[in-house]
Design an enzyme around this catalytic site. Structure first.
Site, PDB file in Angstrom:
ATOM      1  N   THR A   1       0.821  -1.213   0.000  1.00  0.00           N
ATOM      2  CA  THR A   1       0.000   0.000   0.000  1.00  0.00           C
ATOM      3  C   THR A   1       0.851   1.256   0.000  1.00  0.00           C
ATOM      4  O   THR A   1       0.453   2.285  -0.534  1.00  0.00           O
ATOM      5  CB  THR A   1      -0.931  -0.029   1.231  1.00  0.00           C
ATOM      6  OG1 THR A   1      -1.827  -1.128   1.078  1.00  0.00           O
ATOM      7  CG2 THR A   1      -1.738   1.240   1.370  1.00  0.00           C
TER       8      THR A   1
ATOM      9  N   SER B   1       1.283  -7.505  -0.875  1.00  0.00           N
ATOM     10  CA  SER B   1       2.001  -8.505  -0.076  1.00  0.00           C
ATOM     11  C   SER B   1       1.144  -9.701   0.321  1.00  0.00           C
ATOM     12  O   SER B   1       1.665 -10.694   0.824  1.00  0.00           O
ATOM     13  CB  SER B   1       2.657  -7.863   1.146  1.00  0.00           C
ATOM     14  OG  SER B   1       1.744  -7.709   2.198  1.00  0.00           O
TER      15      SER B   1
ATOM     16  N   THR C   1       1.660  -4.291   4.307  1.00  0.00           N
ATOM     17  CA  THR C   1       1.490  -4.610   5.726  1.00  0.00           C
ATOM     18  C   THR C   1       0.964  -6.035   5.955  1.00  0.00           C
ATOM     19  O   THR C   1       1.160  -6.601   7.025  1.00  0.00           O
ATOM     20  CB  THR C   1       0.502  -3.622   6.398  1.00  0.00           C
ATOM     21  OG1 THR C   1      -0.763  -3.715   5.744  1.00  0.00           O
ATOM     22  CG2 THR C   1       1.022  -2.201   6.371  1.00  0.00           C
ATOM     23  N   ASP C   2       0.284  -6.605   4.947  1.00  0.00           N
ATOM     24  CA  ASP C   2      -0.445  -7.857   5.185  1.00  0.00           C
ATOM     25  C   ASP C   2       0.448  -9.015   5.621  1.00  0.00           C
ATOM     26  O   ASP C   2       0.072  -9.796   6.505  1.00  0.00           O
ATOM     27  CB  ASP C   2      -1.237  -8.258   3.935  1.00  0.00           C
ATOM     28  CG  ASP C   2      -2.459  -7.385   3.725  1.00  0.00           C
ATOM     29  OD1 ASP C   2      -2.798  -6.603   4.634  1.00  0.00           O
ATOM     30  OD2 ASP C   2      -3.088  -7.472   2.651  1.00  0.00           O
TER      31      ASP C   2
HETATM   32  N1  ASP Z   1      -2.696  -5.491   0.729  1.00  0.00           N
HETATM   33  C1  ASP Z   1      -1.661  -4.522   1.055  1.00  0.00           C
HETATM   34  C2  ASP Z   1      -0.335  -5.259   1.064  1.00  0.00           C
HETATM   35  O1  ASP Z   1      -0.047  -5.930   2.014  1.00  0.00           O
HETATM   36  C3  ASP Z   1      -1.963  -3.916   2.371  1.00  0.00           C
HETATM   37  C4  ASP Z   1      -0.965  -2.925   2.884  1.00  0.00           C
HETATM   38  O2  ASP Z   1       0.158  -2.794   2.422  1.00  0.00           O
HETATM   39  O3  ASP Z   1      -1.341  -2.216   3.854  1.00  0.00           O
HETATM   40  O4  ASP Z   1       0.410  -5.157   0.117  1.00  0.00           O
END
Ligand code: ASP
Length: 322
Positions: free
Chosen positions: A21, A70, A103-104
Site C-alpha cells: 500500500t 504482499s 502490511t499484510d
Molecule cells: N494489501 C496490502 C499489502 O499488504 C496492504 C498494505 O500494504 O497495507 O500489500
C-alpha cells in the site's frame, strides 16, 4: 531494476521497494480501500519525502525489487530479497537497508529475514496503511523514520519502523486490517519510538544468530510444504487428512486461546504425525502465544504467531535434511 544515487558524500542507505500500500495508488484521495497496491517504484517513494534529499550527510539509493500486493508474497521473492539484502549490507559504505513492503504479510517477511539473515547492520522494514494518493498517507513519514533508523549509529538486526514505533521484526504482528495503528509487538513491547526524527530506544537491539545459513536454503520450489489451519467450534479432522494427502510435511494449527485444539483435529494430527508430518500448535489470538506445554497436547510453537511458526517449521525441516 534501476538504482539512483546522488553525489553527496556520507553514509549510504539503500531503499528497496517490494510493493504494498505504501506504493499504492487510488483514483481518489479519499479512497482507502479501492486502490491498487505496488504501483510506485522505490525512486518515487523516496522522491515524495523531500527531507531525504535535504540530508547532506546521507546518500539515499532507491531500487525496486518487486511490485507485489504482499498478500501474494511468495518464497521466491523472499530468497531474492535475502540475496539482495546480503549484497547491499556487505557494501562498506552502506549503513543500513530499508525495505518497503505491504502490511499484510510484513510479519512473515520480517521474521524470515530475521531468521535467515540476522544482519549486524540495520535492515528496516516499513509500510503504510493508506495509499500514496491518500489525503492522510502515512507512508512518507514512515519511510523517513525508517531511513533515519537505518542510519542510526549502533542500530542492527531486522527492525520495523511504523507509525512512530520501532518493532523487532520477530515480534511484529498485524492486529488491525484498516486502522493506521495496525501493528503490535505482543508482550515483547516495542524496541523504541521515533520522536521528532530521533530514536528513543527502550530495549536492546534484536540479536540472534541465523537459524539456517542462507547458503543452505534450497530454491523455493524445493522448500518443504507447511500449511496453517485454524481450530474452531465444529472443526473437522478430515481437513488435516486433506493437507497430508496434498503433500504437507508440516502443519501449524492456530489453536484457540492458549493453543488448545479441537479434539477432532488432535486425533487427525496424531494420524499425520504417525505418517511423518510435523505438527505444531500456535494460538489464533492476536496477542500472546502459547504459554507452557501439556504432556497430552501437540508440540507448542511458543510465542510465535501461526505464520511465524510456519516459517520456523519450514526452516527446521530444511535444516533436518542438511
Ligand atoms: N494489501 C496490502 C499489502 O499488504 C496492504 C498494505 O500494504 O497495507 O500489500
Amino acid at each position: 531494476m534501476p538504482s539512483t544515487a546522488s553525489n553527496k558524500a556520507g553514509q549510504t542507505v539503500v531503499v528497496l521497494g517490494t510493493g504494498g500500500t505504501i506504493a499504492g495508488v487510488a483514483a481518489r484521495a479519499d479512497d482507502h480501500v479501492g486502490y491498487k497496491a505496488g504501483q510506485l517504484g522505490a525512486q518515487a517513494l523516496v522522491a515524495a519525502v523531500p527531507a531525504l534529499a535535504e540530508r547532506a550527510d546521507l546518500v539515499v539509493e532507491a531500487e525496486t525489487l518487486a511490485q507485489l500486493d504482499s498478500c501474494d508474497m511468495d518464497h521466491g521473492t523472499w530468497l531474492a530479497l535475502l540475496e539482495r539484502a546480503r549484497a547491499v549490507l556487505a557494501r562498506p559504505e552502506v549503513a543500513g537497508l530499508v525495505v518497503t513492503h505491504g502490511t499484510d504479510t510484513l510479519e512473515e517477511t520480517a521474521y524470515f529475514l530475521h531468521r535467515a539473515l540476522a544482519p549486524h547492520k540495520p535492515l528496516v522494514f516499513t509500510a503504510a496503511m493508506r495509499p500514496a494518493t491518500a489525503l492522510s498517507a502515512d507512508g512518507p513519514q514512515n519511510l523517513l523514520d525508517a531511513v533515519t533508523l537505518a542510519s542510526t549509529a549502533g542500530a542492527r538486526g531486522v527492525l520495523v519502523a511504523f507509525g512512530g514505533k520501532v518493532f523487532a521484526g520477530a515480534d511484529l504482528r498485524k492486529v488491525h486490517g484498516y486502522r493506521v495503528e495496525a501493528f503490535d509487538a505482543g508482550d515483547a513491547g516495542v524496541v523504541g519510538v521515533m520522536a521528532d526524527g530521533r530514536l528513543q530506544r527502550y530495549r536492546p537491539w534484536p540479536d540472534e544468530p541465523p537459524h539456517v545459513a542462507a547458503a543452505a536454503l534450497p530454491p523455493a520450489a524445493a522448500w518443504p510444504l507447511v500449511d496453517i489451519l485454524m481450530s474452531h467450534a465444529g472443526a473437522r479432522g478430515e481437513v488435516i487428512d486433506a493437507f497430508v494427502a496434498a503433500g504437507a510435511r508440516g502443519i501449524v494449527i492456530a489453536g484457540t486461546g492458549n493453543g488448545s485444539v479441537h479434539r477432532a483435529l488432535v486425533e487427525a494430527a496424531r494420524r499425520a504425525e504417525a505418517a511423518g508430518v510435523v505438527v505444531r500448535r500456535a494460538s489464533r489470538c492476536q496477542l500472546g502465544g502459547v504459554v507452557g506445554s501439556r504432556p497430552d497436547s501437540l508440540p507448542s510453537a511458543g510465542m510465535r504467531t501461526a505464520p511465524q511458526a510456519r516459517i520456523e517449521l519450514v526452516l527446521d525441516l530444511i535444516a533436518a535434511t542438511r
